[in-house]
Design an enzyme around this catalytic site. Structure first.
Site, short mmCIF file in Angstrom:
data_model
loop_
_atom_site.label_atom_id
_atom_site.label_comp_id
_atom_site.label_asym_id
_atom_site.label_seq_id
_atom_site.Cartn_x
_atom_site.Cartn_y
_atom_site.Cartn_z
N PRO A 173 0.99 -1.11 0.11
CA PRO A 173 0.09 -0.09 -0.23
C PRO A 173 0.92 1.16 -0.11
O PRO A 173 2.18 1.25 0.31
CB PRO A 173 -0.64 -0.25 1.29
CG PRO A 173 0.03 -0.95 2.09
CD PRO A 173 0.86 -1.87 1.23
N CYS A 174 0.35 2.36 -0.33
CA CYS A 174 1.13 3.50 -0.37
C CYS A 174 1.80 4.04 0.94
O CYS A 174 1.24 3.41 2.15
CB CYS A 174 0.09 4.68 -0.87
SG CYS A 174 -0.78 5.50 0.55
N LEU A 175 2.80 4.90 0.98
CA LEU A 175 3.71 4.90 1.91
C LEU A 175 3.05 5.87 3.18
O LEU A 175 3.57 5.67 4.23
CB LEU A 175 5.00 5.59 1.35
CG LEU A 175 5.97 4.82 0.56
CD1 LEU A 175 6.89 5.86 -0.04
CD2 LEU A 175 6.43 3.72 1.20
#
Length: 274
Positions: A173-175
């Site tokens: 998933p996104c940072l």
């Protein structure tokens, strides 16, 4: 059963006639892109959103995967970092991220003549706290995998069955998901988390997270890899590397990696309120 679900997804795409795929390069959206291309050919288009919350390495993998599939692939920039509703990192942060994504994709889809925007949301995602799903639905996005009830395990099985070499790719998933709710997200914080995770991957650890809280990095690894990590890693050098990225303290989570761990605080808050 799994072949039946695959045929159902194919039927959905054949009914759409053309589709724009919100394509992150993760295993879910990549499977969607693969099936869409198999059914629609050049009438399917994969779009990847580029922002500071996407690792450069993940972007390169997305490009390679799209080229392997054969689907048309384009990049767009999103600007969620300009929205204080996103950077303040509330519990519904993902709502503002997906709002930015689909508010960017929708005009492009209309301009290009794509009646449908589809994403990689799966049946398991519907069981977790995912405010981004609401934002996508409000903007008319379709989720073929969820619509036919495909779970994450089935998606991996189906990807392997279809010969996709990244079928066992770890979830990424996104940072921004590395920060506790309420801690402001900045580009520099995203970059230091990204560098830290890249460093660990180069050591041979792929299924991991580096959680960031203030100046502390908390490394999460699968429980069965923790002992090996402690025994075989040059810990002083690792600490020095993390400190060079901007962290002051480096810790190891002894419970180990578990997807969605930061959301457990939401359950505790609800229990306290009730």
């Amino acid at each position: 059963m799994i072949d039946q679900k695959l045929n159902q997804v194919k039927t959905l795409f054949s009914q759409m006639e053309q589709a724009l795929i919100a394509y992150s390069g993760g295993i879910d959206s990549t499977l969607v892109a693969k099936i869409a291309y198999d059914v629609l050919g050049d009438r399917a288009l994969a779009i990847t959103a580029v922002s500071p919350s996407l690792l450069p390495e993940e972007l390169e993998e997305a490009k390679i995967q799209a080229a392997t599939i054969g689907i048309k692939h384009e990049l767009i920039e999103t600007h969620e970092m300009d929205n204080p509703n996103y950077t303040s990192n509330p519990v519904n942060r993902c709502y503002f991220c997906k709002s930015e994504l689909h508010d960017t994709l929708k005009p492009l889809a209309i301009k290009r003549g794509y009646a449908y925007i589809v994403d990689g949301v799966n049946a398991d995602d519907l069981q977790d706290y995912r405010p981004g799903i609401q934002a996508a639905k409000e903007r008319g996005a379709r989720s073929p995998l969820a619509e036919v009830g495909l779970t994450k395990t089935e998606i991996r099985q189906l990807s392997q069955q279809l010969g996709l070499p990244w079928w066992d790719k770890p979830a990424q998933p996104c940072l921004s998901s590395r920060f506790p709710y309420g801690e402001e997200i900045t580009i520099s914080k995203l970059q230091r988390v990204g560098r830290a995770e890249i460093y660990l991957r180069k050591l041979g650890y792929n299924n991991l997270r580096v959680r960031s809280e203030s100046d502390t990095a908390r490394i999460e690894l699968p429980p069965d890899q923790i002992q090996e990590f402690v025994l075989n890693t040059d810990l002083p050098n690792l600490v020095a590397q993390f400190q060079s990225y901007g962290f002051i303290y480096v810790t190891l989570d002894l419970e180990g990696y578990r997807s969605g761990k930061l959301n457990q605080v939401l359950g505790r808050e609800l229990a306290i309120r009730s």
